[in-house]
Scaffold this active site. Structure first.
Site, mmCIF file in Angstrom:
data_model
loop_
_atom_site.group_PDB
_atom_site.id
_atom_site.type_symbol
_atom_site.label_atom_id
_atom_site.label_comp_id
_atom_site.label_asym_id
_atom_site.label_seq_id
_atom_site.Cartn_x
_atom_site.Cartn_y
_atom_site.Cartn_z
ATOM 1 N N GLU A 1 -8.778 0.335 -7.909
ATOM 2 C CA GLU A 1 -9.401 0.552 -9.225
ATOM 3 C C GLU A 1 -8.404 0.872 -10.329
ATOM 4 O OE1 GLU A 1 -12.963 3.226 -11.333
ATOM 5 O OE2 GLU A 1 -12.589 3.394 -9.183
ATOM 6 N N LYS B 1 -18.024 0.905 -9.385
ATOM 7 C CA LYS B 1 -19.151 1.651 -8.828
ATOM 8 C C LYS B 1 -20.046 0.660 -8.116
ATOM 9 C CE LYS B 1 -18.618 5.887 -9.188
ATOM 10 N NZ LYS B 1 -18.433 6.565 -7.899
#
Length: 441
Positions: free
Chosen positions: A230, A247
């Site tokens: 990420e 997410k």
């Protein structure tokens, strides 16, 4: 030593790798106090860092030619938000570390090229090149990966307690106190005598290559080993801000047809999409504090990206930095990352401190680099191992919404942490193993 190590198949985020040694300056913060090159220097590491980062033009061939590399841990983000914590920190883990490097070995994985870049005097370039060449030999996947010792891990809570924390988080959401919150768990094992942090990183890299890998060593008592998928915040020299919050998670499957089905189901999952959307809104708000009015936009929403062990739901937020601000201002208003806290961020972090069982430490913090041209890139510290003098730490978790199922959330946490524990031949302990250990203790 610092190694920012791109891996995996994600382009263009898996393109560049950097190795730096022999820093010009080292800035370390613990318990709100800063040490610069071994001397006490104040209490605001970001302000100190601004005065240390050199200003110079970066060569067009590479995105980084020296400057600052470091990390800010989750507790540093708590301090930035003015939040107290009930959890005791590990004394061997610094809250903030930044080193200034005047030379860097740069690797372009796509073009299969390498450079030694830097600023200031070039008199010792040959010596630096030889050192970084040897360091790269240590982490290249062509070199044999030494076998790791087997290490049993213990969790900071039982599986039942983790599920109960998820259930309590849902009650806060149902009451309208928060919209979403990230609940995590940590596991630790005894560090075997003589275990090399670099060897452990090579073993992690061999099984979990990721676009934002990182190895940061702060002497024999602390090392951060990260295989993060990420990106947190990036800022280019022209002032364009980009963040790509993750997410939403689903497992991979060796059968290509089943694997595509899992990816499609993730994109259609109401809970996962709601979780992702709330973090997109949170990041729009955080970035908006230093962005030019009207420049914040979302060019990509709910994309599925494939990594070694999991599928992730990823979105992108972009903006333009206001005149008079820089990457350090951007870090100050966005730490800690919204994707590992929740919304609203301040209240979600209070709930996290109440429901979690131990200090997060570096986990859920940020690794960053800031160049002489003002460009910055950073990643979220997830899928990471922390090595201290006598322990190995791993952690994982997930975002909780009103649609979360405690059993499913526990399974997702185990899926994420399993690859970390497997480096040392371990698996997440079962409830029975944890209960037995608690009785023995």
């Amino acid at each position: 030593m610092a190694c920012l190590d791109s891996g995996g198949d994600i382009a263009p985020r898996g393109r560049w790798s950097f190795i730096c040694i022999d820093p010009v300056h080292v800035l370390v913060a613990r318990a709100g106090r800063c040490m610069l090159d071994g001397r006490e220097a104040g209490d605001d590491p970001l302000a100190l860092l601004r005065g240390l980062v050199p200003s110079f033009s970066c060569p067009v061939q590479v995105p980084f030619a020296g400057g600052a590399i470091g990390f800010a841990d989750y507790r540093f983000g708590q301090r930035a938000m003015g939040l107290a914590t009930r959890h005791e920190a590990d004394p061997w883990q610094p809250e903030f570390v930044a080193a200034i490097y005047d030379h860097v070995m740069v690797f372009d994985r796509h073009a299969r090229q390498a450079w030694v870049a830097g600023y200031g005097t070039q008199a010792d370039t040959a010596r630096q090149r030889e050192k970084v060449r040897r360091l790269w030999d240590m982490v290249t996947p062509d070199a044999p990966v030494p076998p790791m010792p087997r290490v049993p891990f213990m969790a900071d809570r039982t599986p039942r307690a983790y599920r109960q924390a998820v259930a309590r988080a849902r009650k806060y959401i149902a009451a309208g106190d928060i919209f979403q919150v990230n609940i995590t768990s940590r596991m630790w094992g005894d560090r075997p005598p003589g275990l090399s942090a670099m060897a452990a990183y090579r073993a992690l890299r061999a099984t979990s290559a990721a676009p934002f890998g990182a190895f940061l060593s702060c002497g024999p008592d602390f090392a951060l080993l990260c295989a993060s998928p990420e990106r947190f915040i990036s800022l280019d020299a022209a002032g364009t801000i980009t963040t790509r919050p993750i997410k939403g998670t689903a497992p991979r499957d060796p059968d290509p047809v089943r694997d595509r089905q899992l990816a499609h189901a993730l994109r259609q999952d109401d809970k996962e999409c709601a979780e992702n959307l709330m973090i997109v809104d949170l990041m729009r708000n955080d970035i908006g504090q230093v962005a030019r009015i009207g420049s914040v936009r979302v060019p990509e929403l709910f994309s599925v990206e494939r990594f070694v062990h999991v599928h992730h739901l990823v979105s992108e937020v972009r903006a333009t930095l206001q005149a008079g601000h820089d990457g350090i201002d951007l870090l100050r208003v966005t730490l800690p990352p919204g994707s590992v806290t929740g919304a609203p961020k301040h209240r979600a972090m209070q709930v996290i401190d109440e429901l979690e069982s131990s200090a997060r430490g570096p986990y859920c913090g940020v690794v960053f680099r800031i160049g002489g041209d003002g460009a910055m890139d950073s990643s979220v510290i997830i899928r990471a191992l922390t090595l201290t003098r006598d322990r190995i730490w791993a952690a994982a978790g997930g975002g909780i919404t009103i649609l979360s199922d405690p059993d499913r959330e526990y399974d997702e946490m185990c899926l994420k942490i399993a690859a970390l524990l497997a480096v040392f031949g371990g698996m997440p302990p079962t409830g029975e193993e944890q209960a037995s250990e608690e009785k023995r203790g």
